[in-house]
Design an enzyme around this catalytic site. Structure first.
Site, PDB file in Angstrom:
ATOM      1  N   LYS B 189      33.554  38.933  27.881  1.00 22.74           N
ATOM      2  CA  LYS B 189      32.434  38.490  28.892  1.00 22.74           C
ATOM      3  C   LYS B 189      32.071  40.099  29.454  1.00 22.74           C
ATOM      4  O   LYS B 189      32.698  40.411  30.370  1.00 22.74           O
ATOM      5  CB  LYS B 189      32.434  37.480  29.903  1.00 22.74           C
ATOM      6  CG  LYS B 189      31.869  36.836  30.360  1.00 22.74           C
ATOM      7  CD  LYS B 189      30.647  37.249  30.592  1.00 22.74           C
ATOM      8  CE  LYS B 189      30.812  37.483  32.106  1.00 22.74           C
ATOM      9  NZ  LYS B 189      29.545  37.625  32.989  1.00 22.74           N
ATOM     10  N   GLY B 219      26.229  36.023  29.719  1.00 22.50           N
ATOM     11  CA  GLY B 219      26.064  35.012  31.165  1.00 22.50           C
ATOM     12  C   GLY B 219      26.166  35.374  32.528  1.00 22.50           C
ATOM     13  O   GLY B 219      27.725  36.077  32.232  1.00 22.50           O
ATOM     14  N   GLU B 223      29.242  30.452  34.732  1.00 23.22           N
ATOM     15  CA  GLU B 223      28.834  29.335  33.654  1.00 23.22           C
ATOM     16  C   GLU B 223      29.559  30.067  32.369  1.00 23.22           C
ATOM     17  O   GLU B 223      29.950  29.220  31.633  1.00 23.22           O
ATOM     18  CB  GLU B 223      27.370  29.964  33.578  1.00 23.22           C
ATOM     19  CG  GLU B 223      26.899  29.331  34.808  1.00 23.22           C
ATOM     20  CD  GLU B 223      25.187  29.580  34.502  1.00 23.22           C
ATOM     21  OE1 GLU B 223      24.105  28.227  35.300  1.00 23.22           O
ATOM     22  OE2 GLU B 223      24.635  30.287  33.403  1.00 23.22           O
ATOM     23  N   ALA B 224      29.826  31.482  32.447  1.00 25.19           N
ATOM     24  CA  ALA B 224      30.496  32.100  30.699  1.00 25.19           C
ATOM     25  C   ALA B 224      31.523  32.791  31.688  1.00 25.19           C
ATOM     26  O   ALA B 224      33.033  32.316  30.547  1.00 25.19           O
ATOM     27  CB  ALA B 224      29.660  32.766  30.768  1.00 25.19           C
ATOM     28  N   GLY B 225      32.067  33.203  32.515  1.00 27.68           N
ATOM     29  CA  GLY B 225      33.498  34.206  32.581  1.00 27.68           C
ATOM     30  C   GLY B 225      34.492  33.150  33.202  1.00 27.68           C
ATOM     31  O   GLY B 225      35.419  32.967  32.126  1.00 27.68           O
ATOM     32  N   GLU B 263      42.427  44.680  37.886  1.00 29.82           N
ATOM     33  CA  GLU B 263      41.904  46.147  38.370  1.00 29.82           C
ATOM     34  C   GLU B 263      40.867  45.597  39.115  1.00 29.82           C
ATOM     35  O   GLU B 263      40.027  45.304  38.547  1.00 29.82           O
ATOM     36  CB  GLU B 263      41.266  46.942  36.988  1.00 29.82           C
ATOM     37  CG  GLU B 263      41.557  48.554  37.536  1.00 29.82           C
ATOM     38  CD  GLU B 263      40.689  49.158  38.606  1.00 29.82           C
ATOM     39  OE1 GLU B 263      40.499  48.493  39.694  1.00 29.82           O
ATOM     40  OE2 GLU B 263      39.265  49.373  37.910  1.00 29.82           O
ATOM     41  N   CYS B 302      36.040  52.278  40.944  1.00 32.21           N
ATOM     42  CA  CYS B 302      36.959  51.927  41.093  1.00 32.21           C
ATOM     43  C   CYS B 302      38.100  52.988  42.178  1.00 32.21           C
ATOM     44  O   CYS B 302      38.606  52.932  43.251  1.00 32.21           O
ATOM     45  CB  CYS B 302      37.465  51.346  40.513  1.00 32.21           C
ATOM     46  SG  CYS B 302      37.124  49.997  39.715  1.00 32.21           S
ATOM     47  N   GLU B 403      35.449  48.748  49.826  1.00 34.42           N
ATOM     48  CA  GLU B 403      35.122  50.014  48.745  1.00 34.42           C
ATOM     49  C   GLU B 403      33.445  49.163  49.000  1.00 34.42           C
ATOM     50  O   GLU B 403      33.154  48.235  48.838  1.00 34.42           O
ATOM     51  CB  GLU B 403      35.761  49.338  47.834  1.00 34.42           C
ATOM     52  CG  GLU B 403      35.360  50.113  46.420  1.00 34.42           C
ATOM     53  CD  GLU B 403      36.509  50.313  45.294  1.00 34.42           C
ATOM     54  OE1 GLU B 403      36.962  49.257  45.242  1.00 34.42           O
ATOM     55  OE2 GLU B 403      35.761  50.744  44.148  1.00 34.42           O
TER      56      GLU B 403
END
Lengths: 135, 507
Positions: B189, B219, B223-225, B263, B302, B403
């Site tokens: 995704k 998405g 809804e998708a993750g 991560e 990151c 961050e």
């Protein structure tokens, strides 16, 4: 603009507020998803964004602190409480700042409920008058 | 210097399709609910394609395809899988400029980065894991004269991967290369801010992989993750992002009793010891560049060296030089190879950065450079540009603790070694760190004392495939890159074999 209730023992002033735009958005999200909660994120990408979930979706525990509870219900209507949480370790660095939940155009990732609406909750911060951050 | 033409214009190396479906089972599949979302380019703030708005139904289709493909893929020889990964790497190399234009347009990054870093690294990561899987050996141990324990590495099966938006192709490859090398099938995704460039890549490499081995569903996270991360049909979930979602993913993983690698970012200290300024030479110049790297990829890394800690004895002179150097960074059209600082990836990212610049000033941090949104004018006027920004302050300020994911560095000083390490480690995170010293003993000790998974010594922002990458503390769990990454995509099978002809004699 509304303030959240004071919930931390020993404190007398609210730590959180919410803009009118946020209230409108949360009322709409509540109609779709039911009761809601916030957990303040940290770290990369969409870190520092407040994440809005269905109440109970995100399991809080001893490593979290409840900063306040909003009631987004219109005057005279039944309560619509929304808890606002943050991890204890993050609160150690944030405790001197007053947080306002605002909403901007954008497309946050993470699993926050507002993202499909093309908007993103955003925290605006001001120093708390009584705080002594750099002791 | 070259200015690449914008996608879709007559001279451009590439044109995005007007609409992208999901990539499932080796073909384009329309989202079940028929919904799409607009994808904006941060370069000019305007939409340039539509992408499938996938839902749980599409994740199920992708999982169906992955489960169908996984058994056969997992049984292929490492020779065959390595050959597939090499072919993918060759295709990336052969289409490098075209992919770079797509990446720059989708993410806003200056094109010199995908040309020289993201895409060459992506190809190299496939080659690295092609080599690593072929070189991997099981091991055995003799328990006693009659019994031997054999250990084999086996694929996990079907795994889920959720990709961030800062290096859309490279971060996907960091996760894909070890997973595919190890023989897993993947449902991936991408980030909703940058869903398109990976789809341009899959158009090129889709027929190299057997159908269903790699499936991409776009998405929104919720809804998708979420259906992917919480599915009982995956054997592992990998995620790069922020801490709240990281915890939520661990929560879902705990419900399914599967491993998760996370991560979650950092607030990486970049330490400059006083001997750096002993001479004004090439090394000093390198250290100055090491400071300015906070603006690399607009700070959307990151491991961005977003806290600079400078020893007090050289603080004023080193910072003065660093401010002057950073002020010369070229901000402009991301498709211009001369551009060093491009656009932030999205409007909400821009707003967040500006909110941090605001709280930094409220907290009393001193602005040494930048601090404003930039309007580049013309076609780029609607893009999301922020000046490289340098603040001086105190490590307890929020600027130093969060961050920002923008081109913003927070600078402070330290007295001596112990003070420096103490400030550097005073953070929730532990992903990256930098140490700059001409003294090997100081550099070594600091490297060991810093609580971070990656410490760059006398360099920064290098990401070779063979170096392990991952976090201490709240920066996450697990390692990417290096042969260690394979461990996160493999089971260990132990065959415990008795070669004795005789009964045990217990019963």
């Amino acid at each position: 603009m509304i303030n959240a209730s004071v919930v931390i023992p020993g404190e007398t002033q609210p730590r959180l507020a919410m803009t009118a735009e946020s209230i409108d958005l949360l009322r709409a999200l509540w109609r779709t998803h039911g009761p809601l909660m916030f957990h303040q994120s940290g770290g990369c990408c969409d870190g520092s964004s407040p994440m809005c979930f269905a109440a109970g979706e995100f399991v809080t525990g001893a490593s979290d602190v409840l900063l306040g509870v909003f009631d987004i219900a219109p005057e005279g209507q039944p309560e619509q409480p929304i808890e606002f949480w943050m991890s204890v370790e993050q609160f150690a660095y944030w405790s001197h700042t007053f947080l306002t939940v605002d909403v901007v155009k954008g497309r946050g990732s993470g699993f926050s409920l507002e993202a499909p609406e093309g908007v993103r909750f955003l925290i605006r911060s001001t120093l708390m008058e009584t705080a002594e951050p750099f002791s | 210097m070259t200015i690449y033409a914008a996608p879709g214009t007559p001279e451009s190396l590439m044109t995005f399709k007007p609409r992208y479906e999901n990539w499932i089972g080796g073909e384009w599949v329309a989202p079940v609910k028929g919904q799409y979302f607009e994808n904006l380019s941060p370069v000019n703030g305007r939409p340039f394609t539509e992408v499938a708005r996938g839902t749980a139904e599409d994740i199920e289709l992708a999982l169906d395809a992955a489960h169908k493909a996984a058994p056969a893929w997992g049984k292929t020889s490492t020779t065959e899988r390595a050959a597939v990964l090499h072919k993918i790497a060759d295709v990336i190399d052969a289409n490098l400029e075209m992919l770079a234009v797509a990446e720059s347009w989708d993410n806003g990054k200056p094109i010199r980065e995908p040309l020289n870093a993201d895409l060459p690294l992506a190809a190299d990561h496939f080659r690295y894991f092609a080599a690593a899987i072929r070189a991997q050996e099981g091991h055995f141990a003799e328990m006693d004269g009659d019994m031997t324990a054999y250990h084999y590495k086996e694929p996990l099966g079907v795994v889920g991967q959720i990709i961030p938006w800062n290096f859309p192709i490279l971060m996907a490859v960091w996760k894909l290369a070890p997973a595919l090398a190890a023989g897993n099938a993947v449902v991936l995704k991408p980030a909703e801010q940058t869903p398109a460039s990976i789809l341009v890549l899959i158009e090129l490499i889709g027929d190299i992989l057997p159908p269903g081995v790699l499936n991409i569903v776009n998405g929104f996270g919720v809804e998708a993750g979420k259906p992917l991360a919480s599915s009982p049909r995956i054997r592992k979930i990998a995620f790069t992002g922020e801490t709240t979602t990281g915890r939520l993913i661990l929560q879902y993983a705990s419900a399914n009793i599967i491993p998760a690698t996370l991560e979650l970012g950092g607030k990486s200290p970049n330490m400059f010891f006083e001997d750096v300024a002993d001479r004004d030479d090439a090394y000093y110049d390198k250290a100055q560049e090491g400071f300015a790297l906070f603006a690399f990829n607009q700070g959307e890394v990151c491991t961005s060296p977003s806290r600079a800690l400078i020893q007090k004895s050289i603080y004023d002179s080193f910072l003065g030089d660093a401010v002057e150097r950073t002020s010369r960074a070229i901000q402009g059209n991301p498709l211009d190879t001369a551009t060093q600082v491009g656009a932030q990836a999205s409007n909400d990212q821009l707003e967040k950065i500006l909110s941090y610049i605001d709280i930094g000033q409220q907290e009393g941090a001193k602005l040494a450079l930048g601090g404003e949104r930039v309007d580049l004018g013309g076609d780029l006027s609607g893009g999301f540009y922020v000046q490289p920004t340098i603040f001086e302050g105190h490590n307890k300020m929020r600027l130093f603790q969060e961050e920002i994911f923008g081109p913003v560095v927070a600078v402070t000083s330290f007295d001596d070694y112990a003070d420096g390490i103490s400030i550097a480690n005073d953070t929730l995170y532990g992903l990256g760190a930098g140490v700059w010293s001409r003294n090997g003993n100081i550099a070594y000790r600091a490297g060991r004392d810093l609580q971070a998974g990656r410490v760059w010594i006398n360099n920064y922002h290098a990401y070779p495939a063979g170096a392990a990458f991952g976090g201490y503390k709240s920066s996450g769990i697990g390692r990417e890159n290096s042969a260690l990454a394979l461990d996160h995509y493999q089971q260990t099978k132990n065959l415990l074999v008795s070669y004795s002809e005789n009964a045990l004699g217990f019963f």
